[in-house]
Design an enzyme around this catalytic site. Structure first.
Site, PDB file in Angstrom:
ATOM      1  N   SER A  60      65.852 100.724  43.204  1.00  0.00           N
ATOM      2  CA  SER A  60      65.213 102.035  43.367  1.00  0.00           C
ATOM      3  C   SER A  60      63.804 102.065  42.778  1.00  0.00           C
ATOM      4  CB  SER A  60      66.086 103.148  42.748  1.00  0.00           C
ATOM      5  OG  SER A  60      67.328 103.236  43.423  1.00  0.00           O
TER       6      SER A  60
ATOM      7  N   GLY B 151      69.644 101.266  45.968  1.00  0.00           N
ATOM      8  CA  GLY B 151      69.854 102.236  47.030  1.00  0.00           C
ATOM      9  C   GLY B 151      70.534 103.515  46.589  1.00  0.00           C
TER      10      GLY B 151
ATOM     11  N   GLU C 220      74.585  92.456  47.871  1.00  0.00           N
ATOM     12  CA  GLU C 220      75.257  92.785  49.133  1.00  0.00           C
ATOM     13  C   GLU C 220      75.867  91.540  49.777  1.00  0.00           C
ATOM     14  OE1 GLU C 220      72.128  96.449  49.678  1.00  0.00           O
ATOM     15  OE2 GLU C 220      71.916  94.676  50.941  1.00  0.00           O
TER      16      GLU C 220
ATOM     17  N   LYS D 250      66.155  94.565  54.692  1.00  0.00           N
ATOM     18  CA  LYS D 250      67.593  94.637  54.967  1.00  0.00           C
ATOM     19  C   LYS D 250      67.832  94.778  56.478  1.00  0.00           C
ATOM     20  CE  LYS D 250      68.494  96.281  50.318  1.00  0.00           C
ATOM     21  NZ  LYS D 250      69.385  97.075  49.442  1.00  0.00           N
TER      22      LYS D 250
ATOM     23  N   ASN E 298      62.323  93.852  50.761  1.00  0.00           N
ATOM     24  CA  ASN E 298      63.544  93.449  51.446  1.00  0.00           C
ATOM     25  C   ASN E 298      63.888  94.542  52.460  1.00  0.00           C
ATOM     26  OD1 ASN E 298      66.053  92.588  52.265  1.00  0.00           O
ATOM     27  ND2 ASN E 298      67.065  92.996  50.310  1.00  0.00           N
TER      28      ASN E 298
ATOM     29  N   GLU F 187      68.458  92.728  39.535  1.00  0.00           N
ATOM     30  CA  GLU F 187      68.769  93.971  40.237  1.00  0.00           C
ATOM     31  C   GLU F 187      70.106  94.530  39.751  1.00  0.00           C
ATOM     32  OE1 GLU F 187      66.788  94.320  44.412  1.00  0.00           O
ATOM     33  OE2 GLU F 187      68.476  92.956  44.561  1.00  0.00           O
TER      34      GLU F 187
ATOM     35  N   HIS G 254      71.772  88.072  46.799  1.00  0.00           N
ATOM     36  CA  HIS G 254      71.698  89.536  46.730  1.00  0.00           C
ATOM     37  C   HIS G 254      73.109  90.098  46.574  1.00  0.00           C
ATOM     38  CE1 HIS G 254      70.870  93.703  47.785  1.00  0.00           C
ATOM     39  NE2 HIS G 254      69.595  93.448  47.563  1.00  0.00           N
TER      40      HIS G 254
END
Length: 256
Positions: A214, A175, A99, A11, A9, A169, A97
């Protein structure tokens, strides 16, 4: 037997030069690697360039995208339909996701709509689920993941998960440099699979469940050695060809 998928991904990262260099570097680094599916999801404006480059690649790298709308066409400024993604060769589409859920306020129900629309259009949903750090500390991880899955299962049936991908996730590990230990990740993956099995053992045994958060070359082998972890959805490490290829190699080696 489930086939592992390692998906990058990208991003909100990239430019034309980076896309070209990264795909060419990844193609070279994946030479001789078998037994794992590899996919990339660049920003949507680079899908055309990525499709052209992948057409010349020696290895089969699957093209994906980072989002999709629930409308086929019309007055929906800034949105992207499944047909548009298919037009550029994208097959694996990330939805749900954290985000998107946080910054764009996407609900479980809205994500389930996207899931259904992708399936109708013959595309592969990569459904992200996972808990926040507060939810993790409160012991709510399995409950949160089950709720996010149930938005799909209870509206479309558990069989809708066949041919799809689930990406677990933990939000606190995305991140941040933090990652669940292989044992912790396995425990949650097993619980997710058990929840699906409460509806259908057959679906539970077949559905691919990735880990994301990560993931790096240094921890990939340990994660992929776990029986219920079927590859990874990779963020930052996917922007380095050698490092991402090393993750894919670890997934392939783990299933030999």
């Amino acid at each position: 037997m489930r086939h592992p998928l390692v998906m990058g991904n990208w991003k909100l990262n990239g430019n034309k030069a980076m896309v070209s260099d990264l795909i060419k570097g990844l193609d070279n680094a994946l030479a001789g690697v078998e037994g794992v599916d590899v996919a990339i999801a660049p920003p949507v404006m680079y899908l055309d360039l990525a499709q052209q480059l992948l057409g010349k690649a020696q290895n089969k790298i699957v093209l994906g995208a980072q989002n999709v709308d629930v409308n086929a066409s019309g007055a929906f400024t800034g949105d992207i339909s499944p047909e548009m993604l298919k037009d550029f060769g994208a097959t694996h589409i990330i939805i749900g996701h954290s985000e998107r859920r946080e910054y764009h306020k996407e609900s479980d129900e809205f994500v389930a709509q996207k899931f259904a629309f992708l399936k109708e259009q013959g595309l592969t949903p990569v459904l992200c689920i996972g808990e926040s750090e507060a939810q993790n500390e409160a012991g709510e991880t399995v409950e949160v993941c089950a709720r996010q899955l149930d938005a799909v299962i209870k509206t479309q049936g558990v069989e809708a998960l066949l041919g799809a991908v689930i990406a677990y996730e933990p939000i606190w590990a995305i991140g941040t440099g933090k990652a669940a230990t292989a044992e912790q990740a396995q425990e949650i993956h097993a619980a997710i699979r058990a929840h699906i099995a409460s509806f259908s053992q057959n679906v539970a045994e077949q559905v691919v469940i990735q880990y994301g958060g990560s993931v790096k070359a240094g921890n990939a082998a340990e994660l992929f050695a776990m029986p219920d972890i079927d590859g990874a959805l990779v963020g930052g490490a996917a922007l380095d060809a050698e490092g991402f290829a090393a993750i894919a190699k670890a997934a392939a080696d783990a299933k030999k």
